[in-house]
Structure formats: C-alpha cells, structure tokens
Design a protein around this motif. Structure first.
Motif, short mmCIF file in Angstrom:
data_model
loop_
_atom_site.label_atom_id
_atom_site.label_comp_id
_atom_site.label_asym_id
_atom_site.label_seq_id
_atom_site.Cartn_x
_atom_site.Cartn_y
_atom_site.Cartn_z
N PRO A 172 -26.75 11.12 -56.99
CA PRO A 172 -27.99 10.40 -56.62
C PRO A 172 -29.10 10.64 -57.64
CG PRO A 172 -27.78 12.39 -55.32
CD PRO A 172 -26.53 12.31 -56.16
N ILE A 173 -28.90 10.16 -58.87
CA ILE A 173 -29.88 10.34 -59.93
C ILE A 173 -30.10 8.99 -60.61
CG2 ILE A 173 -29.37 12.77 -60.33
CD1 ILE A 173 -28.07 10.57 -62.94
N ASP A 174 -31.26 8.83 -61.25
CA ASP A 174 -31.51 7.62 -62.00
C ASP A 174 -32.03 7.92 -63.40
OD1 ASP A 174 -34.11 8.42 -61.54
OD2 ASP A 174 -34.44 6.99 -59.93
N ARG A 175 -31.91 9.18 -63.84
CA ARG A 175 -32.29 9.58 -65.19
C ARG A 175 -31.24 10.55 -65.71
NH1 ARG A 175 -35.43 6.20 -64.03
NH2 ARG A 175 -37.68 6.09 -64.42
N VAL A 176 -30.92 10.45 -67.00
CA VAL A 176 -29.96 11.37 -67.59
C VAL A 176 -30.50 12.79 -67.53
CG1 VAL A 176 -28.65 11.93 -69.67
CG2 VAL A 176 -29.11 9.54 -69.10
N SER A 177 -31.81 12.95 -67.69
CA SER A 177 -32.41 14.29 -67.67
C SER A 177 -32.21 14.99 -66.34
CB SER A 177 -33.90 14.20 -68.00
OG SER A 177 -34.58 13.47 -67.00
N GLN A 178 -32.10 14.23 -65.25
CA GLN A 178 -31.98 14.85 -63.94
C GLN A 178 -30.66 15.59 -63.79
OE1 GLN A 178 -32.71 11.29 -61.62
NE2 GLN A 178 -34.73 12.00 -61.04
N VAL A 179 -29.61 15.08 -64.38
CA VAL A 179 -28.33 15.78 -64.28
C VAL A 179 -28.24 16.91 -65.30
CG1 VAL A 179 -27.07 14.19 -65.79
CG2 VAL A 179 -25.85 15.45 -64.03
N LEU A 180 -28.88 16.74 -66.48
CA LEU A 180 -28.90 17.84 -67.44
C LEU A 180 -29.74 19.00 -66.93
CD1 LEU A 180 -29.24 15.99 -70.87
CD2 LEU A 180 -27.20 17.02 -69.87
N ALA A 181 -30.76 18.70 -66.12
CA ALA A 181 -31.60 19.76 -65.57
C ALA A 181 -30.85 20.64 -64.58
CB ALA A 181 -32.82 19.14 -64.89
N LEU A 182 -29.68 20.22 -64.12
CA LEU A 182 -28.88 21.03 -63.21
C LEU A 182 -28.07 22.09 -63.95
CD1 LEU A 182 -27.48 18.18 -60.93
CD2 LEU A 182 -29.45 19.66 -60.49
N GLN A 183 -28.08 22.06 -65.27
CA GLN A 183 -27.27 22.99 -66.05
C GLN A 183 -28.00 24.32 -66.22
OE1 GLN A 183 -24.35 21.56 -66.41
NE2 GLN A 183 -25.35 19.71 -65.64
N PRO A 184 -27.28 25.44 -66.31
CA PRO A 184 -27.94 26.74 -66.49
C PRO A 184 -28.67 26.80 -67.83
CG PRO A 184 -25.56 26.93 -66.78
CD PRO A 184 -25.82 25.56 -66.25
N GLY A 185 -29.82 27.46 -67.83
CA GLY A 185 -30.61 27.59 -69.04
C GLY A 185 -31.53 26.43 -69.29
N VAL A 186 -31.52 25.43 -68.39
CA VAL A 186 -32.34 24.23 -68.57
C VAL A 186 -33.29 24.10 -67.38
CG1 VAL A 186 -32.33 21.74 -68.93
CG2 VAL A 186 -30.42 23.13 -69.78
N VAL A 187 -34.56 23.89 -67.68
CA VAL A 187 -35.58 23.72 -66.64
C VAL A 187 -36.27 22.39 -66.91
CG1 VAL A 187 -37.70 24.62 -65.62
CG2 VAL A 187 -35.91 26.20 -66.38
N ALA A 188 -36.51 21.63 -65.84
CA ALA A 188 -37.16 20.33 -65.98
C ALA A 188 -38.61 20.42 -65.53
CB ALA A 188 -36.42 19.28 -65.14
N SER A 189 -39.43 19.53 -66.09
CA SER A 189 -40.81 19.42 -65.66
C SER A 189 -40.87 18.85 -64.25
CB SER A 189 -41.59 18.52 -66.62
OG SER A 189 -41.02 17.22 -66.66
N ALA A 190 -42.07 18.79 -63.67
CA ALA A 190 -42.22 18.34 -62.29
C ALA A 190 -41.70 16.92 -62.09
CB ALA A 190 -43.68 18.43 -61.86
N ASP A 191 -41.90 16.04 -63.10
CA ASP A 191 -41.43 14.67 -62.96
C ASP A 191 -40.00 14.50 -63.45
OD1 ASP A 191 -41.72 14.94 -65.67
OD2 ASP A 191 -43.14 13.27 -65.91
N GLY A 192 -39.38 15.57 -63.94
CA GLY A 192 -37.99 15.51 -64.39
C GLY A 192 -37.78 14.88 -65.74
N GLY A 193 -38.83 14.45 -66.41
CA GLY A 193 -38.67 13.75 -67.68
C GLY A 193 -38.63 14.64 -68.89
N GLY B 189 -36.36 28.91 -72.45
CA GLY B 189 -37.67 29.41 -72.79
C GLY B 189 -38.35 28.69 -73.94
N GLY B 190 -37.72 27.69 -74.52
CA GLY B 190 -38.33 26.97 -75.63
C GLY B 190 -39.30 25.91 -75.14
N ARG B 191 -40.15 25.46 -76.05
CA ARG B 191 -41.04 24.36 -75.72
C ARG B 191 -40.24 23.06 -75.61
NH1 ARG B 191 -45.44 26.06 -80.34
NH2 ARG B 191 -46.71 27.45 -79.09
N ALA B 192 -40.89 22.07 -75.02
CA ALA B 192 -40.18 20.81 -74.77
C ALA B 192 -39.76 20.13 -76.06
CB ALA B 192 -41.06 19.87 -73.94
N ASP B 193 -40.55 20.29 -77.13
CA ASP B 193 -40.23 19.57 -78.37
C ASP B 193 -39.35 20.38 -79.29
OD1 ASP B 193 -42.09 21.48 -79.22
OD2 ASP B 193 -42.84 20.17 -80.81
N GLU B 194 -38.83 21.52 -78.85
CA GLU B 194 -38.01 22.36 -79.72
C GLU B 194 -36.53 22.00 -79.68
OE1 GLU B 194 -38.83 26.45 -78.92
OE2 GLU B 194 -40.87 26.35 -79.71
#
Length: 839
Positions: free
Chosen positions: A156-177, A183-188
């Motif tokens: 039940p997802i509509d963005r590729v980032s939403q399923v990648l955010a389920l992986q260990p070591g990955v954290v998504a922003s509040a809007d999931g985008g 621990g890296g910055r978003a642009d790293e």
C-alpha cells in the motif's frame, strides 16, 4: 527505531482502491529487459551422474543472451538485465531443461546449476524446473537492500521512497519524500536512474539560514521521479560503495525502469479518498502499457497522475476558520483625510466573507440569515482554499536486443509537481504558486565485443541529457482563478506566472545589475521605479480578520520570486572484461557538464541573488572482482575531479601601503565597497584618495583519489561474513559555492568501515546484521570568521561563511530478518540503532 514492512502513512490514506481494469492484456509486464546496473548468472551443466557436459548451449529464453559451457561444464552470462528470467540448457542426446522464475539482481552473481537427463531418442519435451531464489545473494560484499517492482506494487504505497524507507539504516522525512542514510544528510546520497547519475548540481538539501534565508531553492530529481508502476528494481547501498559508483558520502540509490517483454501487457487503476469535507480530496490514476514492436524491439509506457484538493493542515485545523470572498456586500465612500470636508474621497468595496476551511455550525445561530447560511456557500471542512497540489510521473522506453546480448535502449523519465499557496485573502500579490519538473533522456548501449566459454569483453555506454526546472512566483489572475479548486485536484495545465522566464529571464544582464548594484527594474521582477503602481490591494481593514494588509508605501507588497533552471549533459562508459572464470575487471568513468541559472529574491526589494555558472565534474575508476565461489574480493581506485569556475572578490586597500595578508578580504561578487570611506570620515573621493580595488580570483579545481575494498567469505555453510572499507567523496552543492557566503569548497569526504554477517536458518529464513563506523572529515558547514576590512581601517568584522569542517562521527547497527512463507508471502523485520556525533 524499529521498522516493519507495511503502511507508512495511514492517516493520509484511508483510501478506497478501485481497480477499473487490468486491461485486456493481463498484469504488468515482466521486467525482462530493464537496463541499468545488470547482474550475472553462472553455474555448471551436468548429467544425472554429476559428469560435466562440455559445449552445452545455455540461453535466456526469449532473449539474445546465450553461451556455451567449457570443458568443466561451466558457463556464465554477464550483463543480464535486472528482472525475472527463464534459463534453458540443451545438448544433443539429452532432454532440454528449463529453469523458470530466476531473479536477476543488480550487481550480483547468481549461481544456477542445471542437470540434463540423457535420452537415446530425439525428444521435443522440455524438463521444467521452478527456480529456488535465495533471499540474500551469496556474493553480497556490502550492505545493499533491493526492492522488486512487482513486489512493491503489492504494497500500500504510492512512492518508491516509501518502500525504501522500510529498509534498515534508512530514515524518511515526515512526508516520506526525503531519505536519510545512516546518519547522512539528505543530499549525501547519489541517485542513478537507468545506469547514469541523475543528481542536480544545486542539491540544496542543506538549507542554510542566514540574513537572506535559503541559499537556493529548486526542484531536484529524487527516487520518486520514477512512478511505482515504472520501475523494475530499486536498490539502496548503505554500506561502503564500490569504486564504480561515486559522488556520494552516504549511499547509492539505483533505479532500473521497466521495459517491455515479448507479450502485450497493461494495467489501469484508480484510487481516491475524495469523500467530502472530512478528507483532503486525493485522487490518483496509474496505468501502463508494454509489448513488442517488431522482433527484438519492445516498448514500455507507464506513469501516474495525482491530484489533491487541499494540503494537509494538521490536527485541530477546523477550529481556526479561513474565509473567502462571497460577493460584494456594500460600497462605502471614505474621506482620505477624516474630518476635512474638502479632502478627496475614495470608494471602498466591502465584501461578504464565507467560511471555507472550518465549521459553519459556529455561526448557525446568527440572527443574520446570510451569515447563518454562510452566504449559501458549503463549508469545506479541513480543506484550505487555494492549496491544490498535483503531480505527474511518466516514463517510456524502447529497447532493441541484437547479437548475443548486445542492445540499445532509449528511455525518458518525466516528473512534474505543481501546487498553490494560500497567501492572504486581502492581498492578491500573495496568490503565488510553484512549478517544478525533471526530465531525463538516456541512451544506453551495451556491445559485446568478444566472447568465449571462459572470457568476455563488453562495452557499456550511457549518454543522458537532463533538465531541472523550478519557479515560485505570483500567479496571473486568470491562472489563479482556474487553479483555485480544479476537478480532482489535477493541475493538467502548467500554471502561468506574472513574471515568467520570458519576461524576467535569468541572464548575464541581470547578474551584472545585481553585482554592480544597479538600481533598476532588472534586479526585481517588478519595476522598482514604480513601486506604488503595484498597490493592487486595499489599504483599509476590509478582510474578515480586521487586519491591515501586508503592503506599506515604504516596503511594498510582500512576495518572493525564485527561479532555478539546470541542464546537465552526462556521459558514462565502462569496459567490462571477464578475464577468466575468477577475475572480472571494470575500467570506466563519468563526465557531467552543468548549466545553472538561478535567481532568489524579493519581488519589490533589490536584494536578489543571481548567478549563471557552468561547472564540470568527471571521474575515472578501476576495479577488479575476484570471485572464487565462496570467497569474493572486490578492490578498486576512484579518481574524482570538479571545477566550479566561481569567482571570489578580494579587496586591496592601496592607501595602506604594501598589502599584508589581513588586507585581503574574502567577499562575494555582489558586495560593492566602492565609495566606502574609513571610519569617521565622509564619503570617499576615489579620484583623490584612491578606493579599495576589487580583485577577482577564480576558484581552484579539486580532485581526490579514493580506495575501495570489499570482501565476503563463509565461516560455515550457512553463515557468511563481509568487510568493506572506502573513502567516499562528493562534490559540494554548487548552490552553496555560488551563494553570497560561499567559499572555495573542497570535496565532502567520509571514511566508511563496515562489518556484516549473514546467517541462513533455512532457504526461507535469513538474518543479516551489520555494524558500521563513518568519519565525516569534510562536510559543508557554516562558520563565523573574523576578517579585516581595508575599507574601515582594517577593523575586524565577523563574517558568516560556508566552508568545509570536520563534522564528527556516526556509528550504528542495522538488523534485518527475512522470512518467506511459500510462494505467496514475504515478511521483513528491520531494526536500526544509530549514534551520531558532530563537532
């Protein structure tokens, strides 16, 4: 943080999903020919007694990929596109065997042995065997998570980032985008789409705040640029990357888009939560179509269109109403100078104001029937007016295979996002919108140069032209009306702006005006000489809140105008040489040329920042993968180079005699010190006393040589260890280099070390644990420096500048447990512990 596969945004999506049709052709096509980072398949062909069969033919069904076995029955096929394939082996005197449902993973080697049954007769019958795909590949030398496109469509997802955010070591922003990796910055993180980097030069993930606010603002490509229906596989490398992939400090995200197969397939679906004022009015249409064109020429077309009637305002928003005009109530004649019978008068229209966002029941008991009925206007509940947002994602490609696995592929990926901003009901200048889009056109060519049973040489080339476009500005009156509340929230037509790129181009003249402090209208979208001419709002308290408008004679109406346009030309080439059964050598490089036009400033104040720059970046790499079956060692070197071409301003005070080091002051181009006098004196007379001279110096180029090594080895039949170490470097955000506080920035540098273990409890249950350490040696940061101003008797001044700084350390542990239940269900449990420290 514990992550469990499942719905990531339940509040937003209480959605009725209606599948209109799966089209007449069936389900979405098998991603047979997805180009990008490919995989490898190898194994042995034997008879029923275990004796190797030499010169047996092995091929991927319905493709041009084929090979023959050597004297030991060994075979391999390199550069097999990501996806699910069927493999067939045959030899005279044996019944052919086909292995169905083999999953090829990007960058990995899959071992698939084949057993042929001897038969004394010629038979056409084929022995069919279902493949047993491992949950984790045996040769994984670093932590890399993958998401299959077919699997993602069941979530039940509509963005590729939403399923990648389920992986260990990955954290998504509040809007999931936005994704943050270990621990890296978003642009790293670096993004590869169809094998070529698709990363903006002005990434702007770090939004430095200073006196001017954001240094830059754009619409940059990310993993969500590709629709969920349009990708075959998405992977995210959180461990140390190979030398082949660079320009990243945190990780590598790679997306391979779908291609068509040998049969016609298609899909169409519609989903909505547009059930009245209790929802935000989301509507989404998704579809795809693919199939053969002629022989080995296939195509794919897919994407989605999404509209949302109103932005999400948060809990309790209905208690804070927002009103809109509902017609004229009356007209008043108001003296310009109250009490003066001879003063001029003005006519002021008093509007009716109806509640749009909010609860009309608050006024239901009013004695005024118009107010009690909200002037006949139906309340919209949680929906704020003029906050529509709409998105579109499309991708298409044609693929041609020829020879023994050679192919050409032309792909296009397009992403557009448009949205309205509510502004102020009493101030039309606040009726602003924004439009951002990405377009990526890529030509991939893989040519097998030589091939034998034990060796292969192939050339892979990727050429790409990419565009990023962003504008945020005041809407025209017509566009404001038409986009107020469009059907379904779909903004199909592009928003029109009062000052678009044609009327206010970001060109060399604009940059020169800002740099020279020329007070004319080419520093702002509006004519600064006629500021009062833009007083299109009432100076009286005519809004429902009894507030003054946001306009004054001294400051003018509020508003911002931002334009960020970028073109990129990207070339990537790799020579792939399978030297023997054990050594696979890759030699290649990347080149990117940027063309960036940027303006960021207020509409009515001459304080804008603009630049036009054409930086370049290129890299080269060499790596060898030694694959001994159980033990895999991959080592390489990578060379990175970039040149920004930015110019820096230095001031040299000739009245102080011989210059000293303190008399060279670092200042941006747009700062103008001409005519500035020493402290305590009047305006300087440059002809008499001599003023500080402005001297420009171009930034130097930067380069770096980084080592990469990765090892995987077994300790038992069911347990594998892996080690990886790399220096990972990244070109800094060019938007920060060209900022008025920017300096000659060096590469961002991170040293990554990882230790991991994978244990298989069974073929259907795997536990993976990894521990890592990351030292951030040279991240971009803001610092306050003490400089000396030659125009003010060398007095010390504090200047906030963007520079490189040691940014600390990140340590962590990632855990992932995968469990497969037959052929229908997969379960994943992920856990991440992270400790980040900065200086």
């Amino acid at each position: 943080m514990t992550q469990v596969a499942g719905r990531t945004d339940p509040v937003r999506r209480v959605i009725l999903t209606a599948v209109i049709t799966a089209a007449a052709w069936g389900v979405v096509s098998v991603p047979l020919l997805a180009q990008g980072t490919n995989g490898k398949i190898e194994g042995r062909v034997r008879d029923q007694t275990g004796t190797p069969i030499a010169s047996a033919q092995v091929f991927v069904v319905n493709t041009t990929f084929s090979t023959i076995t050597d004297a030991d029955g060994f075979y391999f096929i390199n550069n097999v596109p990501v996806g699910t394939i069927d493999l067939q082996a045959s030899f005279i005197g044996y019944r052919p065997a086909r292995i169905e449902g083999i999953k090829i993973l990007s960058g990995q080697t899959l071992t698939q042995d084949v057993t042929l049954e001897a038969t004394p007769f010629e038979v056409e019958e084929i022995t069919v065997i279902a493949a047993v795909n491992p949950l984790v590949p045996r040769d994984e030398v670093t932590t890399k998570q993958r998401v299959d496109g077919d699997y993602a469509q069941q979530l039940p997802i509509d963005r590729v980032s939403q399923v990648l955010a389920l992986q260990p070591g990955v954290v998504a922003s509040a809007d999931g985008g936005t994704l943050y990796i270990r621990g890296g910055r978003a642009d790293e993180a670096v993004l590869y789409i169809d094998g070529v980097p698709a990363q903006s030069g002005s990434r702007n993930a770090i939004q430095f705040q200073g006196s001017s606010g954001r240094s830059n603002f754009g619409f940059n490509p990310n993993v969500n640029t590709v629709s969920t229906v349009g990708f075959a596989e998405a992977s995210i490398t959180t461990g140390a990357a190979a030398a082949e992939f660079g320009n990243s400090q945190a990780g590598v995200i790679a997306v391979q888009t779908r291609s068509g197969g040998r049969s016609w397939t298609g899909s169409l679906s519609y989903e909505t939560n547009d059930f009245g004022s209790a929802s935000y009015g989301l509507n989404r249409i998704t579809g795809s179509l693919s199939g053969p064109i002629f022989n080995n020429l296939t195509f794919f077309l897919g994407g989605d269109l999404e509209g949302q009637q109103a932005r999400q305002e948060g809990k309790g928003v209905i208690d804070y109403p927002i009103s809109v005009q509902a017609g004229r109530d009356t007209v008043l004649v108001v003296p310009d100078s109250p009490g003066d019978p001879l003063s001029d008068t003005s006519t002021v229209e008093i509007q009716k104001w109806a509640i749009y966002l909010g609860n009309c029941d608050h006024f239901a008991a009013s004695s005024n029937p118009d107010i009690a009925s909200n002037y006949g206007f139906e309340c919209q509940g949680v929906r704020a007016p003029a906050t529509t947002r709409s998105g579109m994602r499309l991708n298409a490609n044609v693929n041609w295979s020829y020879g023994t696995g050679s192919r050409l592929r032309l792909s296009a990926v397009f992403n557009q996002d448009q949205r309205r901003n509510i502004g102020s009901p009493s101030n039309p200048i606040q009726a602003v919108g924004q439009t951002g889009s990405n377009a990526i056109y890529t030509l991939n060519w893989t040519q097998n140069l030589t091939r034998s049973a034990e060796r292969a040489l192939a050339l892979e080339v990727g050429l790409s032209y990419q565009e990023d476009r962003f504008i945020r500005s005041a809407l025209t009156r017509a566009s404001e009306r038409e986009s107020y509340a469009p059907f379904g929230g779909f903004l199909l037509d592009q928003l029109d702006y009062v000052f678009d790129r044609d009327q206010f181009p970001v060109d060399r003249q604009l940059v020169a005006n800002i740099r020279d402090d020329s007070l004319n209208s080419r520093q702002s979208p509006y004519r600064l000489e006629d500021e009062l001419g833009y007083a299109t709002i009432s100076r009286y308290r005519t809004n429902p809140y009894g507030l003054l408008s946001l306009w004054t004679e001294s400051g003018g109406p509020a508003g911002t105008h931002r334009v960020n346009d970028e073109n990129r030309w990207v070339a990537r080439s790799t020579l792939d040489w399978q030297a023997d059964r054990f050594n696979r050598i890759k030699l290649g490089g990347e080149f990117t040329r940027y063309d960036i036009h940027s303006f960021n400033g207020s509409m009515f104040v001459p304080n804008g920042r603009a630049y036009i720059e054409k930086p370049v970046r290129w890299s080269g790499f060499f790596q060898n993968r030694l694959d001994l079956g159980d033990v895999v060692v991959e080592g390489g070197l990578r060379y990175d180079y970039y040149r920004s071409g930015a110019e820096r301003t230095f001031l040299l005070d000739l009245t102080q005699g011989s210059p000293t080091i303190n008399q060279y002051v670092f200042l941006p181009k747009s700062t103008d010190y001409r005519g500035t006098a020493p402290v305590g004196e009047g305006p300087a007379d440059c002809s008499a006393t001599g003023c500080p001279l402005t001297v420009f110096r171009t930034d130097q180029s930067h380069d770096y040589l980084s080592p990469h090594i990765q090892v995987a080895f077994p300790v038992t039949r069911t347990t594998n260890f892996r080690l990886s170490y790399a220096h990972q470097v990244q070109v800094p955000d060019f938007g920060l280099i060209y900022d008025f506080r920017g300096t000659d920035l060096d590469f961002g540098r991170t040293i990554v070390f990882e230790f991991g273990m994978r244990h298989s409890f069974s073929a259907d249950a795997v536990l993976d644990i990894s521990a890592y350490n990351k030292d951030n040696l040279s991240n971009t940061s803001e610092r306050i420096f003490t400089l000396f101003d030659p125009a003010a008797n060398n007095l010390p001044i504090s200047q906030l500048l963007i520079t490189n700084a040691d940014f600390g350390n990140v340590k962590g542990i990632d855990l992932r447990y995968d469990r497969r239940f037959g052929n229908l269900f997969n379960g994943t449990l992920a856990y991440t512990f992270e400790d980040a420290k900065s200086t």
